[in-house]
Motif scaffolding. Structure first.
Motif, PDB file in Angstrom:
ATOM      1  N   VAL A 235       0.859  -1.188   0.000  1.00 43.73           N
ATOM      2  CA  VAL A 235       0.000   0.000   0.000  1.00 43.73           C
ATOM      3  C   VAL A 235       0.892   1.234   0.000  1.00 43.73           C
ATOM      4  O   VAL A 235       1.867   1.311   0.757  1.00 43.73           O
ATOM      5  CB  VAL A 235      -0.945  -0.015   1.227  1.00 43.73           C
ATOM      6  CG1 VAL A 235      -1.702   1.300   1.361  1.00 43.73           C
ATOM      7  CG2 VAL A 235      -1.914  -1.185   1.135  1.00 43.73           C
ATOM      8  N   GLU A 236       0.572   2.187  -0.860  1.00 42.23           N
ATOM      9  CA  GLU A 236       1.358   3.418  -0.974  1.00 42.23           C
ATOM     10  C   GLU A 236       1.546   4.056   0.402  1.00 42.23           C
ATOM     11  O   GLU A 236       0.579   4.205   1.150  1.00 42.23           O
ATOM     12  CB  GLU A 236       0.661   4.400  -1.915  1.00 42.23           C
ATOM     13  CG  GLU A 236       1.527   5.607  -2.216  1.00 42.23           C
ATOM     14  CD  GLU A 236       0.814   6.703  -2.987  1.00 42.23           C
ATOM     15  OE1 GLU A 236       1.514   7.598  -3.478  1.00 42.23           O
ATOM     16  OE2 GLU A 236      -0.431   6.680  -3.086  1.00 42.23           O
TER      17      GLU A 236
ATOM     18  N   GLU B  78      20.297   2.059  -6.029  1.00 44.95           N
ATOM     19  CA  GLU B  78      19.627   3.005  -6.932  1.00 44.95           C
ATOM     20  C   GLU B  78      18.978   4.142  -6.128  1.00 44.95           C
ATOM     21  O   GLU B  78      18.405   3.884  -5.060  1.00 44.95           O
ATOM     22  CB  GLU B  78      18.500   2.289  -7.689  1.00 44.95           C
ATOM     23  CG  GLU B  78      18.976   1.291  -8.706  1.00 44.95           C
ATOM     24  CD  GLU B  78      19.392   1.974  -9.996  1.00 44.95           C
ATOM     25  OE1 GLU B  78      18.512   2.522 -10.686  1.00 44.95           O
ATOM     26  OE2 GLU B  78      20.605   1.961 -10.284  1.00 44.95           O
ATOM     27  N   PRO B  79      19.011   5.362  -6.647  1.00 43.61           N
ATOM     28  CA  PRO B  79      18.439   6.500  -5.891  1.00 43.61           C
ATOM     29  C   PRO B  79      16.997   6.268  -5.437  1.00 43.61           C
ATOM     30  O   PRO B  79      16.636   6.645  -4.325  1.00 43.61           O
ATOM     31  CB  PRO B  79      18.505   7.654  -6.891  1.00 43.61           C
ATOM     32  CG  PRO B  79      19.588   7.274  -7.839  1.00 43.61           C
ATOM     33  CD  PRO B  79      19.628   5.776  -7.903  1.00 43.61           C
ATOM     34  N   LEU B  80      16.174   5.621  -6.271  1.00 45.34           N
ATOM     35  CA  LEU B  80      14.769   5.411  -5.915  1.00 45.34           C
ATOM     36  C   LEU B  80      14.616   4.589  -4.630  1.00 45.34           C
ATOM     37  O   LEU B  80      13.630   4.722  -3.916  1.00 45.34           O
ATOM     38  CB  LEU B  80      14.025   4.716  -7.069  1.00 45.34           C
ATOM     39  CG  LEU B  80      12.541   4.410  -6.861  1.00 45.34           C
ATOM     40  CD1 LEU B  80      11.716   5.678  -6.658  1.00 45.34           C
ATOM     41  CD2 LEU B  80      11.978   3.604  -8.031  1.00 45.34           C
ATOM     42  N   PHE B  81      15.613   3.740  -4.343  1.00 45.56           N
ATOM     43  CA  PHE B  81      15.486   2.830  -3.190  1.00 45.56           C
ATOM     44  C   PHE B  81      16.371   3.229  -2.009  1.00 45.56           C
ATOM     45  O   PHE B  81      16.305   2.614  -0.957  1.00 45.56           O
ATOM     46  CB  PHE B  81      15.836   1.397  -3.620  1.00 45.56           C
ATOM     47  CG  PHE B  81      15.078   0.956  -4.836  1.00 45.56           C
ATOM     48  CD1 PHE B  81      13.695   0.840  -4.796  1.00 45.56           C
ATOM     49  CD2 PHE B  81      15.730   0.684  -6.028  1.00 45.56           C
ATOM     50  CE1 PHE B  81      12.977   0.457  -5.911  1.00 45.56           C
ATOM     51  CE2 PHE B  81      15.016   0.307  -7.156  1.00 45.56           C
ATOM     52  CZ  PHE B  81      13.641   0.188  -7.097  1.00 45.56           C
ATOM     53  N   LYS B  82      17.213   4.234  -2.208  1.00 51.72           N
ATOM     54  CA  LYS B  82      18.184   4.623  -1.183  1.00 51.72           C
ATOM     55  C   LYS B  82      17.507   4.934   0.145  1.00 51.72           C
ATOM     56  O   LYS B  82      16.561   5.713   0.197  1.00 51.72           O
ATOM     57  CB  LYS B  82      18.994   5.824  -1.662  1.00 51.72           C
ATOM     58  CG  LYS B  82      20.454   5.722  -1.270  1.00 51.72           C
ATOM     59  CD  LYS B  82      21.352   6.597  -2.097  1.00 51.72           C
ATOM     60  CE  LYS B  82      22.490   5.749  -2.654  1.00 51.72           C
ATOM     61  NZ  LYS B  82      23.153   6.367  -3.775  1.00 51.72           N
ATOM     62  N   GLY B  83      17.982   4.316   1.193  1.00 53.63           N
ATOM     63  CA  GLY B  83      17.504   4.610   2.549  1.00 53.63           C
ATOM     64  C   GLY B  83      16.152   4.019   2.872  1.00 53.63           C
ATOM     65  O   GLY B  83      15.603   4.283   3.933  1.00 53.63           O
TER      66      GLY B  83
ATOM     67  N   PHE C 155      10.704  -2.889   2.504  1.00 52.88           N
ATOM     68  CA  PHE C 155      10.682  -1.579   1.859  1.00 52.88           C
ATOM     69  C   PHE C 155       9.953  -0.640   2.797  1.00 52.88           C
ATOM     70  O   PHE C 155       8.904  -1.009   3.310  1.00 52.88           O
ATOM     71  CB  PHE C 155       9.778  -1.618   0.617  1.00 52.88           C
ATOM     72  CG  PHE C 155      10.422  -2.041  -0.639  1.00 52.88           C
ATOM     73  CD1 PHE C 155      10.903  -1.094  -1.522  1.00 52.88           C
ATOM     74  CD2 PHE C 155      10.511  -3.386  -0.970  1.00 52.88           C
ATOM     75  CE1 PHE C 155      11.463  -1.485  -2.720  1.00 52.88           C
ATOM     76  CE2 PHE C 155      11.076  -3.770  -2.168  1.00 52.88           C
ATOM     77  CZ  PHE C 155      11.557  -2.824  -3.049  1.00 52.88           C
ATOM     78  N   THR C 156      10.409   0.581   2.959  1.00 51.13           N
ATOM     79  CA  THR C 156       9.579   1.549   3.675  1.00 51.13           C
ATOM     80  C   THR C 156       9.094   2.576   2.658  1.00 51.13           C
ATOM     81  O   THR C 156       9.618   2.634   1.543  1.00 51.13           O
ATOM     82  CB  THR C 156      10.355   2.259   4.808  1.00 51.13           C
ATOM     83  OG1 THR C 156      11.459   2.927   4.220  1.00 51.13           O
ATOM     84  CG2 THR C 156      10.831   1.280   5.865  1.00 51.13           C
ATOM     85  N   GLU C 157       8.093   3.377   3.054  1.00 52.21           N
ATOM     86  CA  GLU C 157       7.604   4.480   2.206  1.00 52.21           C
ATOM     87  C   GLU C 157       7.332   4.002   0.774  1.00 52.21           C
ATOM     88  O   GLU C 157       7.852   4.583  -0.190  1.00 52.21           O
ATOM     89  CB  GLU C 157       8.636   5.614   2.167  1.00 52.21           C
ATOM     90  CG  GLU C 157       8.935   6.237   3.515  1.00 52.21           C
ATOM     91  CD  GLU C 157       7.968   7.351   3.878  1.00 52.21           C
ATOM     92  OE1 GLU C 157       7.316   7.895   2.965  1.00 52.21           O
ATOM     93  OE2 GLU C 157       7.860   7.656   5.067  1.00 52.21           O
ATOM     94  N   VAL C 158       6.522   2.970   0.634  1.00 52.17           N
ATOM     95  CA  VAL C 158       6.217   2.439  -0.700  1.00 52.17           C
ATOM     96  C   VAL C 158       5.623   3.550  -1.573  1.00 52.17           C
ATOM     97  O   VAL C 158       4.788   4.331  -1.118  1.00 52.17           O
ATOM     98  CB  VAL C 158       5.236   1.248  -0.591  1.00 52.17           C
ATOM     99  CG1 VAL C 158       4.713   0.839  -1.957  1.00 52.17           C
ATOM    100  CG2 VAL C 158       5.920   0.073   0.107  1.00 52.17           C
ATOM    101  N   LYS C 159       6.127   3.630  -2.795  1.00 54.35           N
ATOM    102  CA  LYS C 159       5.683   4.693  -3.717  1.00 54.35           C
ATOM    103  C   LYS C 159       4.935   4.086  -4.893  1.00 54.35           C
ATOM    104  O   LYS C 159       5.152   2.922  -5.228  1.00 54.35           O
ATOM    105  CB  LYS C 159       6.916   5.439  -4.252  1.00 54.35           C
ATOM    106  CG  LYS C 159       7.700   6.126  -3.153  1.00 54.35           C
ATOM    107  CD  LYS C 159       8.988   6.712  -3.683  1.00 54.35           C
ATOM    108  CE  LYS C 159       9.924   7.106  -2.557  1.00 54.35           C
ATOM    109  NZ  LYS C 159       9.306   7.817  -1.445  1.00 54.35           N
TER     110      LYS C 159
END
Ligand SMILES: *[C@@H]1O[C@H](CO)[C@@H](O)[C@H](O)[C@H]1NC(C)=O
Ligand SMILES: *[C@@H]1O[C@H](CO)[C@@H](O)[C@H](O)[C@H]1NC(C)=O
Ligand SMILES: *[C@@H]1O[C@H](CO)[C@@H](O)[C@H](O)[C@H]1NC(C)=O
Ligand SMILES: *[C@@H]1O[C@H](CO)[C@@H](O)[C@H](O)[C@H]1NC(C)=O
Ligand SMILES: *[C@@H]1O[C@H](CO)[C@@H](O)[C@H](O)[C@H]1NC(C)=O
Length: 326
Positions: A33-34, A73-78, A95-99
């Motif tokens: 979920v986003e 990759e920047p999209l997944f950093k941190g 994954f945190t903060e799913v986009k």
């Protein structure tokens, strides 16, 4: 020969070639979920470390590498973490903060990347499917004044570690309500619900309420609901439309009441020298003829929930022979 035993045979052949064979167990899809976190369960034999990659036909974009985070990759950093214990063969990824940009992402795990072993990842690709969710607010359509009632707010999320944070639109009338929470797995997602419980008061009628759910740094808000509190007619009173009451004359009076729903019937009691008479009407206004001295009136308002009665009103009746023009 089933796929598992075929894999076993391949493993034996691999072992003969001094190549370690990893039997990796991952789901084919993970629904997220986003805003929430997502967990990609992964299990294999005890190992040293893993790298998670994004599937690409020529490159190897890194999704998670705890040893070399600068390669991610920047999209997944941190926001990617291997939460499983390597010694237990647990390669679970979080994954945190799913986009929304993660929707349809295809990833695979590489066990012990520092060894030279080749791995067959293409049949172990996990697809991340991202959904957007909003909180749902619910309250019964009609609440009876003085009764206990509940307002529910719920949202689906994908993070077993952290439920969402709820907040309610600020309203004084909700101050005295108690709050209960509930969390459970529902299909591939989790449901989190908060319930406000309290006693309905007339003041709550027409209160507008929304709830908001915070998932990571994303906050979404429910549709707005309006409370409908049913109450018996209160503060019933008689309003006179006639200024001066003359003996033998007539008056018009109105029965005023606060209630939800509005009264559907009014009853009037006329007390005249110790005699009582009662009349009913669906109208608020009533005319009384032939008023005598020592007359008192009271009205009752009925609305299906109950009845409210006004105080007695003693009419001040002027004598017929008073000259009104002096
Ligand atoms: C793997 O680790 C995660 C995170 O600690 C845990 O929730 C999960 O139960 C583990 N899986 C197994 C099969 O032990
Ligand atoms: C709130 O949720 C509880 C548990 O499902 C349910 O029993 C109750 O009826 C719900 N109340 C409202 C007003 O939706
Ligand atoms: C909350 O409840 C207390 C005691 O029941 C009452 O005195 C107070 O007025 C209530 N406050 C609100 C905002 O309803
Ligand atoms: C009260 O009612 C009785 C019986 O209907 C009647 O005889 C009497 O005159 C009435 N008294 C007054 C003051 O209207
Ligand atoms: C008015 O009241 C008086 C006294 O009760 C009575 O004698 C008279 O008939 C009444 N008149 C009408 C029009 O009702």
């Amino acid at each position: 020969m089933g796929p598992t035993s075929l894999l076993g045979l391949l493993c034996i052949i691999s072992v003969l070639h001094m190549i370690r064979c990893w039997i990796i167990s991952v789901p084919t899809t993970v629904t997220a979920v986003e805003g929430s976190c997502a967990v990609v369960p992964c299990h294999t034999q005890p190992h040293a470390r893993v790298i998670w990659y994004k599937y690409h036909n020529v490159q190897y974009p890194v999704v998670c590498d705890e040893l070399r985070p600068y390669q991610v990759e920047p999209l997944f950093k941190g926001r990617t973490y291997v939460v499983g214990k390597a010694a237990e063969g647990n390669c679970t990824l979080k994954f945190t903060e799913v986009k929304m940009a993660d929707n349809n992402l295809q990833i695979y795990v590489w066990i012990n990347p520092d060894s030279t072993a080749t791995q067959k990842f293409y049949d172990k690709i996990v697809t991340i499917s991202v959904e957007k969710k909003f909180p749902m607010i619910f309250v019964q359509s009609e609440i009876l004044e003085g009764s206990i009632f509940e307002i529910n707010c719920s949202i689906e999320h994908s993070c077993p570690y952290f439920p969402p944070l709820f907040s309610w639109s600020t309203s004084q009338v909700l101050n005295n309500m108690t709050s209960l929470t509930f969390s459970a797995k529902r299909g591939v997602l989790w449901i989190y619900r908060e319930t406000l419980q309290g006693t309905a008061t007339k003041d709550m009628h027409k209160t507008q309420i929304t709830c908001s759910a915070q998932l990571g740094s994303l906050t979404t808000t429910s549709p707005e609901i309006t409370l409908d509190v049913l109450s018996i007619p209160a503060t019933v009173k008689i309003e006179m439309e006639t200024d001066t009451v003359i003996e033998g004359g007539s008056i018009i009076a109105v029965c005023a009441a606060n209630s939800n729903p509005k009264p559907h019937k009014y009853s009037w009691i006329r007390k005249q020298m110790g005699n009582y008479s009662k009349i009913s009407s669906t109208w608020r206004r009533m005319s009384f003829k032939n008023i005598t001295r020592h007359t008192s009136l009271s009205c009752m308002a009925h609305n299906g929930i109950g009845v409210g009665q006004s105080d007695w009103m003693d009419l001040i009746v002027h004598c017929k022979n008073i000259d009104l023009f002096t």
